[in-house]
Design a protein around this motif. Structure first.
Motif, PDB file in Angstrom:
ATOM      1  N   VAL A 145      32.067  39.948  43.117  1.00  0.00           N
ATOM      2  CA  VAL A 145      33.361  39.818  43.786  1.00  0.00           C
ATOM      3  C   VAL A 145      34.023  38.502  43.421  1.00  0.00           C
ATOM      4  N   GLU A 146      33.253  37.431  43.479  1.00  0.00           N
ATOM      5  CA  GLU A 146      33.790  36.102  43.158  1.00  0.00           C
ATOM      6  C   GLU A 146      34.160  36.003  41.679  1.00  0.00           C
ATOM      7  N   PHE A 147      33.309  36.569  40.819  1.00  0.00           N
ATOM      8  CA  PHE A 147      33.555  36.522  39.375  1.00  0.00           C
ATOM      9  C   PHE A 147      34.863  37.229  39.029  1.00  0.00           C
ATOM     10  N   ILE A 148      35.016  38.472  39.499  1.00  0.00           N
ATOM     11  CA  ILE A 148      36.245  39.234  39.243  1.00  0.00           C
ATOM     12  C   ILE A 148      37.437  38.559  39.914  1.00  0.00           C
ATOM     13  N   GLY A 149      37.207  38.071  41.129  1.00  0.00           N
ATOM     14  CA  GLY A 149      38.289  37.453  41.898  1.00  0.00           C
ATOM     15  C   GLY A 149      38.904  36.264  41.194  1.00  0.00           C
ATOM     16  N   VAL A 150      38.071  35.444  40.604  1.00  0.00           N
ATOM     17  CA  VAL A 150      38.572  34.257  39.893  1.00  0.00           C
ATOM     18  C   VAL A 150      39.388  34.675  38.669  1.00  0.00           C
ATOM     19  N   PRO A 154      45.525  35.879  39.519  1.00  0.00           N
ATOM     20  CA  PRO A 154      46.988  35.808  39.310  1.00  0.00           C
ATOM     21  C   PRO A 154      47.639  37.190  39.280  1.00  0.00           C
ATOM     22  N   PHE A 155      46.994  38.159  38.624  1.00  0.00           N
ATOM     23  CA  PHE A 155      47.548  39.515  38.535  1.00  0.00           C
ATOM     24  C   PHE A 155      47.617  40.162  39.915  1.00  0.00           C
ATOM     25  N   VAL A 162      47.599  40.206  47.048  1.00  0.00           N
ATOM     26  CA  VAL A 162      46.253  40.124  47.620  1.00  0.00           C
ATOM     27  C   VAL A 162      45.362  39.331  46.661  1.00  0.00           C
ATOM     28  N   PRO A 163      44.195  38.858  47.154  1.00  0.00           N
ATOM     29  CA  PRO A 163      43.286  38.105  46.276  1.00  0.00           C
ATOM     30  C   PRO A 163      42.686  38.978  45.184  1.00  0.00           C
ATOM     31  N   GLY A 164      42.160  38.338  44.166  1.00  0.00           N
ATOM     32  CA  GLY A 164      41.532  39.056  43.067  1.00  0.00           C
ATOM     33  C   GLY A 164      40.343  39.880  43.498  1.00  0.00           C
ATOM     34  N   TYR A 165      39.678  39.479  44.595  1.00  0.00           N
ATOM     35  CA  TYR A 165      38.526  40.229  45.092  1.00  0.00           C
ATOM     36  C   TYR A 165      38.861  41.705  45.320  1.00  0.00           C
ATOM     37  N   ALA A 166      40.114  41.982  45.649  1.00  0.00           N
ATOM     38  CA  ALA A 166      40.516  43.347  46.003  1.00  0.00           C
ATOM     39  C   ALA A 166      40.318  44.319  44.847  1.00  0.00           C
ATOM     40  N   VAL A 274      34.527  28.788  35.380  1.00  0.00           N
ATOM     41  CA  VAL A 274      34.637  28.676  36.846  1.00  0.00           C
ATOM     42  C   VAL A 274      34.187  29.979  37.509  1.00  0.00           C
ATOM     43  N   ALA A 275      34.539  31.113  36.899  1.00  0.00           N
ATOM     44  CA  ALA A 275      34.136  32.411  37.445  1.00  0.00           C
ATOM     45  C   ALA A 275      32.616  32.541  37.477  1.00  0.00           C
ATOM     46  N   ILE A 276      31.953  32.163  36.387  1.00  0.00           N
ATOM     47  CA  ILE A 276      30.488  32.205  36.329  1.00  0.00           C
ATOM     48  C   ILE A 276      29.885  31.257  37.354  1.00  0.00           C
TER      49      ILE A 276
END
Length: 441
Positions: A145-150, A154-155, A162-166, A274-276
């Motif tokens: 979730v955090e990896f994808i979210g980071v 922006p998209f 909504v946050p990237g986690y979505a 940062v995502a990793i």
């Protein structure tokens, strides 16, 4: 070690929820195959489990009403609730027991009302919830979730607010099951990943019924040879609805976190490094035994608090749809509108109630429209029933039972809103397909 842990569990999660696998000639996600194997091989045991859950719900909720409180936090979480929710739980449990043992009014025992809920939907939901909740931590608890979210923050922020986690919720819902999507959204909201407003946007925009059930409906409507177009229409109209809903005021739902919890968001750098880093930090803290025990508790809560309410509201909605003219009366103003869109009076008369009966159960519109000769009408109603998203027998009541803040009237408002938004989008697509000779009128 933390990187390996993140990669290992995340890859398992992607395989379980997002990767189509062909087994025995049938293509589905792994979760779908597991669900099918359990239902096909252990349906009687599942029904026994529903009986146990129903009896436990009825007895526990009644005791909760009498005692008002429990010292044990788990008993409190399971059985203490408001009077309306409690009444729905008790009646839902009783409805299931009535149908199972064949005792009670024919209107409840009818195979098209309580019979459909108890014999078809509830066993399927029991398995879906259990398998989905037990496997869901692979996607949500080990850093994916955090990896994808980071990476895609922006998209998601720009398009859906909504946050990237979505993105995880959205993909899991589209390829898997919308009920699990709502449960995950509610869980992430309670953890502080989303504000209330964000959770509402995600739950009412992404948690669509999965691709496997769409295949069943397209086959019923004799459109399975055009399934890719059928599901692409559902997906496109859902995205359009999500973009529009994200920009509406939604004044009731605040831009505030649940109980003040605010997960330090993914804003800032969106680099791969940062995502990793964020993903491995989460994976390092995750303890498998704790996650397993928490998942088992969540399955129990779903069985006690969600399943009986779904049984009650679904049966009630189906009774109204099957044994009254309420939906036909409400739908009468839609007939001239549909005639203006080019449908004959006979077809419009069938389409009109099909456009609103989906609020009870999303399968009903297709059952009403399957005999209509117009492919355009069948395609439009079939895809619209998915794009409407909210239906009382399942997603609607799961939203009401969640912590996000929905009540019955909110679900009705979002059903109407999504209908108003997605109908013209789908109709335009239908006209284009007709002009290309893909659909016949």
């Amino acid at each position: 070690m933390a990187v390996f842990k993140f990669l290992f569990y995340s890859i398992l999660g992607v395989i379980a929820f997002l990767a189509p696998i062909t087994i025995g000639g049938e293509s589905s996600i792994l979760m779908g195959h597991i669900k099918s194997i359990i239902i096909d091989g252990y349906i009687e045991q599942i029904r026994v489990l529903v009986i146990i859950a129903s009896v436990t719900t009825v007895v526990g909720t009644i005791i909760g009403f009498i005692k008002k409180d429990f010292k044990n936090k788990y008993l409190k979480e399971f059985f203490i609730c408001g009077p309306i929710n409690g009444a729905a739980r008790i009646l839902g449990g009783i409805f299931f027991l009535m149908v199972h043992y064949g005792i009670g009014p024919a209107i409840i025992l009818d195979p098209n009302t309580g019979g459909m809920m108890a014999n078809d939907l509830l066993p399927s939901l029991m398995v879906t919830f259990c398998v989905g909740v037990m496997l869901m931590p692979l996607l949500t608890a080990f850093g994916l979730v955090e990896f994808i979210g980071v990476l895609i923050a922006p998209f998601m922020r720009k398009v859906f607010k909504v946050p990237g986690y979505a993105a995880i919720d959205a993909i899991a819902s589209f390829l898997g099951d919308g009920t699990i999507g709502i449960v995950v959204t509610d869980e992430q909201y309670q953890k502080g990943y989303y504000t209330q407003r964000e959770a509402v946007i995600i739950a009412t925009s992404f948690s669509i019924v999965g691709i496997s059930f769409a295949a069943v409906v397209s086959d019923l409507l004799k459109l399975s040879d055009r399934f890719i177009i059928f599901y692409a229409t559902i997906a496109f109209s859902t995205v359009i609805a999500g973009i529009i809903i994200a920009r509406l005021p939604l004044k009731k739902f605040k831009n505030e976190y649940y109980m003040g919890k605010n997960f330090a968001g993914e804003e800032g750098s969106t680099s791969f490094v940062v995502a990793i880093k964020k993903a491995t930090e989460v994976a390092n803290k995750a303890k498998e035994i704790e996650i397993l025990l928490d998942s088992i508790k969540k399955v129990g809560i779903l069985y006690i608090t969600f399943i009986p309410v779904i049984m009650f509201m679904g049966t009630l909605g189906l009774v109204i749809a099957e044994h009254t003219n309420i939906f036909n009366i409400i739908a009468m103003p839609l007939v001239p509108i549909l005639k203006l869109f080019g449908f004959s009076k006979e077809i419009a008369t069938v389409m009109a109630p099909a456009m609103i009966v989906g609020f009870s159960d999303m399968y009903l519109p297709s059952l009403l429209i399957e005999g209509v000769p117009s492919e355009m009408a069948r395609f439009l109603i079939g895809t619209l029933s998915f794009a409407q998203l909210i239906f009382l027998s399942e997603t609607g009541m799961i939203l009401v039972a969640s912590k996000i803040g929905f009540n019955f009237w909110d679900t009705l408002k979002f059903f109407v809103l999504r209908t108003v938004i997605t109908f013209p989008v789908i109709f335009i697509i239908v006209r284009i397909l007709y002009s290309m000779g893909i659909l016949a009128n």
